[in-house]
Design an enzyme around this catalytic site. Sequence first.
Site, PDB file in Angstrom:
ATOM      1  N   GLY A  47       0.837  -1.194   0.000  1.00  0.00           N
ATOM      2  CA  GLY A  47       0.000   0.000   0.000  1.00  0.00           C
ATOM      3  C   GLY A  47       0.869   1.240   0.000  1.00  0.00           C
ATOM      4  O   GLY A  47       2.015   1.209   0.470  1.00  0.00           O
ATOM      5  N   GLN A  52       2.624  10.015   1.267  1.00  0.00           N
ATOM      6  CA  GLN A  52       3.932   9.351   1.359  1.00  0.00           C
ATOM      7  C   GLN A  52       4.832   9.700   0.179  1.00  0.00           C
ATOM      8  O   GLN A  52       6.041   9.464   0.233  1.00  0.00           O
ATOM      9  CB  GLN A  52       3.754   7.829   1.432  1.00  0.00           C
ATOM     10  CG  GLN A  52       3.104   7.357   2.721  1.00  0.00           C
ATOM     11  CD  GLN A  52       3.043   5.852   2.758  1.00  0.00           C
ATOM     12  OE1 GLN A  52       2.111   5.250   2.242  1.00  0.00           O
ATOM     13  NE2 GLN A  52       4.048   5.216   3.352  1.00  0.00           N
ATOM     14  N   CYS A 102       5.494  -0.082   7.172  1.00  0.00           N
ATOM     15  CA  CYS A 102       5.117   1.113   6.433  1.00  0.00           C
ATOM     16  C   CYS A 102       6.341   1.572   5.653  1.00  0.00           C
ATOM     17  O   CYS A 102       7.441   1.614   6.214  1.00  0.00           O
ATOM     18  CB  CYS A 102       4.659   2.202   7.400  1.00  0.00           C
ATOM     19  SG  CYS A 102       4.166   3.734   6.595  1.00  0.00           S
ATOM     20  N   LEU A 103       6.145   1.910   4.383  1.00  0.00           N
ATOM     21  CA  LEU A 103       7.290   2.329   3.569  1.00  0.00           C
ATOM     22  C   LEU A 103       7.903   3.631   4.082  1.00  0.00           C
ATOM     23  O   LEU A 103       9.040   3.945   3.742  1.00  0.00           O
ATOM     24  CB  LEU A 103       6.872   2.469   2.097  1.00  0.00           C
ATOM     25  CG  LEU A 103       6.438   1.157   1.426  1.00  0.00           C
ATOM     26  CD1 LEU A 103       5.946   1.409   0.012  1.00  0.00           C
ATOM     27  CD2 LEU A 103       7.587   0.148   1.428  1.00  0.00           C
ATOM     28  N   HIS A 144      -4.880   1.066   7.329  1.00  0.00           N
ATOM     29  CA  HIS A 144      -3.539   1.667   7.421  1.00  0.00           C
ATOM     30  C   HIS A 144      -3.395   2.816   6.417  1.00  0.00           C
ATOM     31  O   HIS A 144      -2.948   3.911   6.781  1.00  0.00           O
ATOM     32  CB  HIS A 144      -2.491   0.568   7.157  1.00  0.00           C
ATOM     33  CG  HIS A 144      -1.073   1.053   7.137  1.00  0.00           C
ATOM     34  ND1 HIS A 144      -0.121   0.605   8.025  1.00  0.00           N
ATOM     35  CD2 HIS A 144      -0.438   1.929   6.323  1.00  0.00           C
ATOM     36  CE1 HIS A 144       1.029   1.212   7.764  1.00  0.00           C
ATOM     37  NE2 HIS A 144       0.871   2.016   6.730  1.00  0.00           N
ATOM     38  N   GLU A 145      -3.796   2.561   5.164  1.00  0.00           N
ATOM     39  CA  GLU A 145      -3.633   3.594   4.129  1.00  0.00           C
ATOM     40  C   GLU A 145      -4.578   4.770   4.373  1.00  0.00           C
ATOM     41  O   GLU A 145      -4.200   5.929   4.172  1.00  0.00           O
ATOM     42  CB  GLU A 145      -3.851   3.000   2.737  1.00  0.00           C
ATOM     43  CG  GLU A 145      -2.868   1.895   2.356  1.00  0.00           C
ATOM     44  CD  GLU A 145      -1.413   2.262   2.598  1.00  0.00           C
ATOM     45  OE1 GLU A 145      -1.047   3.433   2.416  1.00  0.00           O
ATOM     46  OE2 GLU A 145      -0.640   1.370   2.987  1.00  0.00           O
ATOM     47  N   HIS A 148      -3.227   7.316   6.737  1.00  0.00           N
ATOM     48  CA  HIS A 148      -2.249   8.259   6.174  1.00  0.00           C
ATOM     49  C   HIS A 148      -2.935   9.539   5.684  1.00  0.00           C
ATOM     50  O   HIS A 148      -2.348  10.616   5.736  1.00  0.00           O
ATOM     51  CB  HIS A 148      -1.511   7.617   4.989  1.00  0.00           C
ATOM     52  CG  HIS A 148      -0.340   6.763   5.373  1.00  0.00           C
ATOM     53  ND1 HIS A 148       0.761   7.255   6.029  1.00  0.00           N
ATOM     54  CD2 HIS A 148      -0.087   5.441   5.168  1.00  0.00           C
ATOM     55  CE1 HIS A 148       1.646   6.266   6.215  1.00  0.00           C
ATOM     56  NE2 HIS A 148       1.148   5.159   5.705  1.00  0.00           N
TER      57      HIS A 148
END
Length: 178
Positions: A47, A52, A102-103, A144-145, A148
């Site tokens: 994701g 991000q 998480c990236l 999660h996304e 953000h």
Amino acid sequence: MAILKIARMGHPVLLRECDPVPDPGAPEIRRLVADMMETMEDAPGVGLAAPQVFQPLRLFVFRVPGDRSANDPGDTPIGNSVLINPELELIGDERVLGWEGCLSIPGMRAAVPRATRIRYKGVDCDGNIVTREVSGFHARVVQHEYDHLDGVLYTMRLTDFSLFGFNEELTRAAEGKL
Ligand code: NI
């Protein structure tokens, strides 16, 4: 297409409430979505939200790989998908801990409490309405996304900081090597 630079935890772009996308079909949005999918695959990740990649807009891309889905009716594998201007509704009070990375927080993971079932709705770049009721890993990725887009990182959801650490150490510990 292009691989985009990913913002890391500590950058203020990850902490702000993002703005709605006025025209999901605009050429610059299509290009952003295509680049985000390429960036997510390259990372690799499951994701990636627009903030991000330094774009404070309410959209994210995600996927549910076959080896992560539970293969029950609410949690089937899904290829690269986009949700623009999404709405999210948690179903019921049941919460479950599951591992997330998480990236924007490279090299680490934690066990994060999430709702087991959710309903979501959004649009894609062609204006199609996407609406689903899902569970399991699919529900976890979308929560999660979605976070953000409101400036929330998984670290802000943690209830047990002993379940937060570097991937290498957690993996060695899980294998009984520590
Ligand atoms: Ni993330």
